[in-house]
Design an enzyme around this catalytic site. Sequence first.
Site, mmCIF file in Angstrom:
data_model
loop_
_atom_site.group_PDB
_atom_site.id
_atom_site.type_symbol
_atom_site.label_atom_id
_atom_site.label_comp_id
_atom_site.label_asym_id
_atom_site.label_seq_id
_atom_site.Cartn_x
_atom_site.Cartn_y
_atom_site.Cartn_z
ATOM 1 N N SER A 1 0.788 -1.228 0.000
ATOM 2 C CA SER A 1 0.000 0.000 0.000
ATOM 3 C C SER A 1 0.821 1.280 0.000
ATOM 4 O O SER A 1 0.353 2.300 -0.487
ATOM 5 C CB SER A 1 -0.974 -0.001 1.168
ATOM 6 O OG SER A 1 -0.326 -0.346 2.367
ATOM 7 N N HIS B 1 -5.495 -3.339 -2.637
ATOM 8 C CA HIS B 1 -5.146 -2.404 -3.719
ATOM 9 C C HIS B 1 -5.086 -3.066 -5.098
ATOM 10 O O HIS B 1 -4.731 -2.418 -6.071
ATOM 11 C CB HIS B 1 -3.809 -1.721 -3.424
ATOM 12 C CG HIS B 1 -3.837 -0.914 -2.175
ATOM 13 N ND1 HIS B 1 -4.335 0.370 -2.127
ATOM 14 C CD2 HIS B 1 -3.476 -1.223 -0.914
ATOM 15 C CE1 HIS B 1 -4.259 0.824 -0.891
ATOM 16 N NE2 HIS B 1 -3.738 -0.124 -0.125
ATOM 17 N N LYS C 1 -11.627 0.844 -1.642
ATOM 18 C CA LYS C 1 -10.640 1.409 -2.554
ATOM 19 C C LYS C 1 -11.207 1.428 -3.978
ATOM 20 O O LYS C 1 -12.084 2.218 -4.243
ATOM 21 C CB LYS C 1 -9.324 0.667 -2.381
ATOM 22 C CG LYS C 1 -8.701 1.167 -1.064
ATOM 23 C CD LYS C 1 -7.807 0.262 -0.342
ATOM 24 C CE LYS C 1 -7.480 0.905 1.006
ATOM 25 N NZ LYS C 1 -6.991 -0.042 1.985
HETATM 26 C C1 LIG Z 1 -6.956 -0.299 3.391
HETATM 27 C C2 LIG Z 1 -6.327 -1.607 3.661
HETATM 28 C C3 LIG Z 1 -6.855 -2.499 4.611
HETATM 29 C C4 LIG Z 1 -7.975 -2.100 5.522
HETATM 30 O O1 LIG Z 1 -9.200 -2.040 4.874
HETATM 31 P P1 LIG Z 1 -10.345 -1.112 5.472
HETATM 32 O O2 LIG Z 1 -11.582 -1.593 4.831
HETATM 33 O O3 LIG Z 1 -9.982 0.285 5.111
HETATM 34 O O4 LIG Z 1 -10.342 -1.325 6.966
HETATM 35 C C5 LIG Z 1 -6.285 -3.741 4.732
HETATM 36 N N1 LIG Z 1 -5.205 -4.095 3.986
HETATM 37 C C6 LIG Z 1 -4.650 -3.247 3.097
HETATM 38 C C7 LIG Z 1 -3.467 -3.701 2.311
HETATM 39 C C8 LIG Z 1 -5.186 -1.978 2.927
HETATM 40 O O5 LIG Z 1 -4.616 -1.132 2.069
#
Ligand SMILES: *Cc1c(COP(=O)(O)O)cnc(C)c1O
Length: 385
Positions: free
Chosen positions: A176, A204, A236
């Site tokens: 990320s 992602h 996302k």
């Molecule tokens: C954003 C993210 C999460 C968490 O997801 P949320 O729904 O925002 O709690 C978990 N793993 C990765 C790699 C992320 O980028």
Amino acid sequence: MWNKLETRLKQRQAQDMMRHRLTLESGQDTEVSIAGEHFVNFSSNDYLGLASHPTLSEATQKAIHRYGLGSGASHLVVGHSEEHHRLEEELAEFLGVERALLFSSGFMANYGVLTSLFDRKDLLIQDKLNHASLIDGGRSSEAKMLRYAHNDMSALERQLKHQVDTKLIVTDGVFSMDGDLAPLPEMLELSEQYKAKLMVDDAHGFGVLGASGKGTLEHFELEQSRADIYMATFGKALGGYGAFVAGKSLLIESLVQFARSYIYTTAMPPAVAAANRAGLKLVQSEPERRQQLQNNIDYFKQLAADKNLPLMESDTAIQPILLGSNERAVAISQGLRSKGLLVVAIRPPTVPENSARLRVTLTANHKRQHIEQLIEAIAELQVKH
Ligand SMILES: *Cc1c(COP(=O)(O)O)cnc(C)c1O
């Protein structure tokens, strides 16, 4: 207690590590409004530009009309609606796996998986740059946890030699804060050789990578089922909210029965599930969004290379510009802000010491002119600071 907290906050301030929230007065879009000013947004994870898509709002409104807002209870009590159920079925069908299970957030999904399925005879082997929710889930698990240097396959192999009941390799599909990919083909070879299982967090990658948006496995032309545990989020690329875990029925039923972050929390509102369904449909029906995103990534990389900007090794929508010190990252981020460009500086502890960076994220909706403006501004500010 209060004295200690005050000291900690002062320390953080002194290290240029204080974080501040921006308050948006507009939806999450290519342009956002903050304190009456407009900015071109290069910091969201809305890679396909779906967060403000009218189809998602319409789906939400229709569902609210029918179900109201709150789900009223956890899934196992009386909070599991048709919208949730259909979304799970559509995800399983899209990915070609037996079942999928919704979680209220990605953090809770990762935490639930790692704390409910493994015991002290098991071993979790994680990349050091995995998302905080995987690391915290691993720390809270009864299983032992080892971490290997980022994408270092020989370090992973050494850790796989431990004799335990179950070994689970845990990795982000797309990292990320760096934007690079886990080398899944090599990891799968190792997992077979050492009889380990594989979990991929594709927050992602899902919706973005692969010919049909199925994510990092599809990108590498691997069968989805090669990941024993596949997790991704709706917050996302899908423009919604929440997350899911996908895999075998045995995996999913075990989570339903044992994952405390699934059981003891209120189900996401049915209208949010409806929005996620609409996002999933757009991922399938509008592949041109992935193409537009790819064009923007290519254009950004080309212009950044022309200006010798310190890019990292990434081919994804996450294009960090490595600046080193916190002070420098913050100064350049603020300089961009004064030019109407929003790029948040990412500092430790989110990234390792001395690797503060601008985390530029591109979306399908950016115009070439936005990208040109950004590159010009960074090149100019980089010389000054
Ligand atoms: C954003 C993210 C999460 C968490 O997801 P949320 O729904 O925002 O709690 C978990 N793993 C990765 C790699 C992320 O980028």
